[in-house]
Design a protein around this motif. Structure first.
Motif, short mmCIF file in Angstrom:
data_model
loop_
_atom_site.label_atom_id
_atom_site.label_comp_id
_atom_site.label_asym_id
_atom_site.label_seq_id
_atom_site.Cartn_x
_atom_site.Cartn_y
_atom_site.Cartn_z
N GLU A 197 0.84 -1.19 0.00
CA GLU A 197 0.00 0.00 0.00
C GLU A 197 0.88 1.24 0.00
N ILE A 198 0.44 2.24 -0.76
CA ILE A 198 1.12 3.52 -0.77
C ILE A 198 0.04 4.59 -0.91
N ARG A 199 0.20 5.69 -0.21
CA ARG A 199 -0.86 6.69 -0.16
C ARG A 199 -0.59 7.81 -1.17
N TYR A 200 -1.62 8.16 -1.92
CA TYR A 200 -1.57 9.27 -2.87
C TYR A 200 -1.84 10.58 -2.12
N PRO A 201 -1.46 11.71 -2.73
CA PRO A 201 -1.66 12.99 -2.05
C PRO A 201 -3.11 13.29 -1.67
N ASP A 202 -4.07 12.73 -2.40
CA ASP A 202 -5.47 12.98 -2.06
C ASP A 202 -5.95 12.13 -0.89
N GLY A 203 -5.06 11.34 -0.32
CA GLY A 203 -5.39 10.50 0.83
C GLY A 203 -5.80 9.09 0.49
N SER A 204 -6.03 8.81 -0.78
CA SER A 204 -6.45 7.47 -1.17
C SER A 204 -5.27 6.50 -1.14
N LEU A 205 -5.57 5.24 -0.89
CA LEU A 205 -4.55 4.21 -0.85
C LEU A 205 -4.43 3.52 -2.20
N SER A 206 -3.22 3.30 -2.61
CA SER A 206 -2.95 2.52 -3.81
C SER A 206 -2.55 1.12 -3.39
N LYS A 207 -3.25 0.11 -3.90
CA LYS A 207 -2.95 -1.29 -3.61
C LYS A 207 -2.01 -1.80 -4.69
N GLN A 208 -0.79 -2.06 -4.33
CA GLN A 208 0.24 -2.40 -5.31
C GLN A 208 0.58 -3.88 -5.30
N LEU A 209 0.92 -4.39 -6.49
CA LEU A 209 1.43 -5.74 -6.58
C LEU A 209 2.80 -5.80 -5.91
N VAL A 210 3.03 -6.85 -5.14
CA VAL A 210 4.31 -7.02 -4.45
C VAL A 210 4.81 -8.44 -4.71
N THR A 211 6.09 -8.56 -4.94
CA THR A 211 6.74 -9.86 -5.05
C THR A 211 7.84 -9.94 -4.00
N PRO A 212 8.29 -11.14 -3.65
CA PRO A 212 9.35 -11.23 -2.64
C PRO A 212 10.60 -10.44 -3.02
N GLU A 213 10.93 -10.43 -4.31
CA GLU A 213 12.15 -9.74 -4.74
C GLU A 213 12.02 -8.22 -4.61
N LYS A 214 10.80 -7.68 -4.75
CA LYS A 214 10.63 -6.24 -4.65
C LYS A 214 10.24 -5.79 -3.24
N ALA A 215 10.16 -6.72 -2.31
CA ALA A 215 9.85 -6.36 -0.92
C ALA A 215 11.12 -5.98 -0.16
N LYS A 216 12.26 -6.01 -0.83
CA LYS A 216 13.53 -5.60 -0.24
C LYS A 216 14.42 -5.07 -1.35
N VAL A 217 15.54 -4.47 -0.97
CA VAL A 217 16.50 -4.04 -1.99
C VAL A 217 17.15 -5.26 -2.61
N ALA A 218 17.53 -5.14 -3.88
CA ALA A 218 18.15 -6.27 -4.59
C ALA A 218 19.63 -6.38 -4.22
N GLU A 219 20.01 -7.59 -3.85
CA GLU A 219 21.42 -7.88 -3.54
C GLU A 219 21.91 -9.10 -4.28
N THR A 220 21.09 -10.15 -4.30
CA THR A 220 21.48 -11.39 -4.98
C THR A 220 21.10 -11.31 -6.45
N LEU A 221 21.68 -12.20 -7.24
CA LEU A 221 21.34 -12.27 -8.66
C LEU A 221 19.84 -12.52 -8.84
N ALA A 222 19.28 -13.42 -8.03
CA ALA A 222 17.85 -13.72 -8.13
C ALA A 222 17.00 -12.49 -7.84
N GLU A 223 17.43 -11.66 -6.91
CA GLU A 223 16.65 -10.46 -6.58
C GLU A 223 16.72 -9.41 -7.68
N PHE A 224 17.89 -9.24 -8.30
CA PHE A 224 17.98 -8.32 -9.42
C PHE A 224 17.11 -8.80 -10.58
N ARG A 225 17.16 -10.09 -10.86
CA ARG A 225 16.31 -10.63 -11.92
C ARG A 225 14.84 -10.45 -11.58
#
Length: 526
Positions: A197-225
């Protein structure tokens, strides 16, 4: 300009939706029959793209979900009659199941339709549903050419919200019917975490797709891919790739923000891997797996290259990241390892290519602007560090020494009609550089056009550096940091070159495709 015949429905189907896809069985002359259950046959849900297209060649990229044999059929008819079949590589874990085929023997200035199939290597006839696309080969005669450029995808935590239409800038670009697109870098944000979830300036919530690799910064080759795969979850991106040929570059966020050899992650708690060299190695491998880029025969990881696109256009796509020295105060008086930006070999290649070019326009696609100050914090003594070329007004110092050398060579060799295109700063602008306004004067006037981001936070505007005499002719920026994606924060540029007289028209557009500013440039033939 000629228009392509593939309609939106066909393109979206060819791009491959993430939802369940119907089985297709092709008849005589078509792809091998798709048989078996969805559970046992390969899948190709990431679409396909054509890259680095020339008059007779094109790279075709796609991905399977398991080990499989890639093949491509291509035809000059969307019915695929008289289709030619090219067997490609086995895709394996070694490339994250991505594959590329370099099609050759293509007819010039021709619509080419293609479909990619992945065959199960152990069961004859068991194959993924084909994914399709199209592109137009480069003309050898004078016809109208249209292309796009921008940069920065999935930055600052802004990801895919399907309920809001996904990354809609890509759909606006697709609808232009352009011949090709230059991605000027930051094709992914490996250092940007996407939250559910991320909030827009008008106060509404944006429901975003999340994957394990994008739930953290990329460090391993698998995460960059995984960061590259995340972008392909967006249906707009897949449809765009299926209809518009790609030319990819890279910048810093393919690795980590503002990286150079001096990057210090020791105090960054998000990273367990502190070695910038290790991160760069994994990031490079992932980028080369996913970019529809033709490998250089002499330097496997080289990204800078020249593409000739008919008699009116030569493209010089730069790499301002791989050969640079450390980010410093950027005020050195003499050239050396610390002032390197393009690097000696790339700078020599660019000078020689510009001098040899007989095209009407020489377009330099850069991942960073020349005259905008892009800061990178401060050093231990409190002096500002710089990420790009500019260093806070003249005279020529630091990384500006390379640019001064290049601009002087362009003037000395009477090279006309040089235009710069770039992204990076997350707003759009038209800059005109002139020696009458500059502290360094040994160069001919030129234009630099800035656009972006595609889908990331809006920023800017940045301060100018007067060394090369830039003037802001027009700009649009949100005036705040990390502005949410909206019509006034996401941008791309369009270039039209008229086949008859070679005139160039540059348009700066917003994410809806609305033209905000345009300028017609007449080529200098003196």
């Amino acid at each position: 300009m000629a228009r392509f015949r593939m309609n939106r429905r066909a393109a979206l189907a060819g791009a491959g939706a993430l939802l369940a896809q119907p089985r297709l069985v092709f008849g005589q002359g078509g792809a091998p029959a798709v048989i078996g259950s969805d559970a046992v046959r390969p899948r190709a849900e990431w679409g396909a793209s054509a890259g680095d297209v020339s008059a007779d060649r094109a790279i075709i990229w796609s991905r399977a979900d398991r080990t499989a044999r890639m093949q491509v059929e291509w035809s000059t008819s969307d019915s695929f009659r008289d289709a030619r079949r090219v067997m490609g590589p086995h895709v394996t874990e070694a490339t994250d199941f991505t594959g590329k085929i370099d099609l050759s023997g293509l007819p010039p200035d021709q619509e080419v339709f293609y479909r990619v199939t992945f065959q199960d290597p152990t069961t004859p006839g068991l194959a993924a549903e084909p994914v399709t696309g199209r592109f137009r080969t480069v003309p050898v005669s004078r016809r109208d050419v249209k292309f796009l450029w921008s940069g920065d995808t999935v930055g600052q935590g802004w990801g895919i919200d399907e309920s809001r239409g996904g990354m809609m800038t890509y759909d606006a670009m697709r609808r232009t019917g352009a011949d090709f697109f230059i991605h000027c870098g930051d094709t992914i944000y490996a250092d940007s975490v996407v939250a559910g979830e991320i909030r827009y300036p008008d106060g509404s919530l944006s429901k975003q797709l999340v994957t394990p690799e994008k739930a953290k910064v990329a460090e391993t080759l698998a995460e960059f891919r995984g960061a590259h795969r995340y972008n392909l979850m967006d249906r707009n991106v897949r449809a765009f790739h299926a209809e518009v040929a790609q030319m990819w570059m890279w910048d810093d966020h393919e690795v980590v923000n503002n990286w150079s050899s001096s990057k210090d992650l020791s105090a960054n708690a998000a990273y367990h891997e502190k070695r910038i060299g290790a991160l760069r190695a994994n990031a490079t491998r992932a980028f080369l797996d996913y970019a529809p880029l033709r490998p250089d025969p002499d330097e496997a990881e080289r990204v800078y290259r020249r593409v000739s696109y008919g008699p009116h256009l030569d493209l010089f796509m730069l790499d301002m990241r791989s050969y640079r020295g450390p980010n410093t105060h950027n005020r050195q008086e003499a050239a050396g390892a610390e002032t390197a930006f393009l690097g000696e070999a790339q700078l020599r290649w660019l000078k020689e290519g510009l001098r040899a070019s007989r095209a009407t326009w020489k377009v330099i696609a850069a991942d960073m602007p020349i005259g905008l100050q892009v800061p990178d914090g401060k050093d231990g003594e409190g002096r500002p560090l710089f990420e790009a070329i500019a260093n806070g007004n003249g005279p020529v110092l630091g990384r500006e020494l390379e640019i001064a050398d290049l601009l002087s060579a362009i003037r000395a060799n009477n090279i006309r009609n040089v235009v710069w295109l770039t992204a990076d700063v997350h707003y759009t602008a038209a800059h005109h550089y002139h020696p009458d306004r500059a502290q360094f004067r040994d160069f001919a006037p030129f234009w630099e056009f800035v656009s972006g981001p595609l889908w990331a936070g809006g920023f800017g505007p940045n301060a100018l550096d007067d060394t090369f005499g830039p003037e802001v002719v027009w700009q649009k920026a949100p005036g705040m940091d990390n502005a949410a994606p909206a019509d006034n924060t996401q941008f791309f540029g369009e270039v039209r070159i008229a086949g008859e007289d070679g005139a160039m028209t540059v348009l700066l557009r917003n994410m809806a495709g609305t033209s905000l500013w345009e300028r017609r440039l007449t080529p200098d033939r003196a």
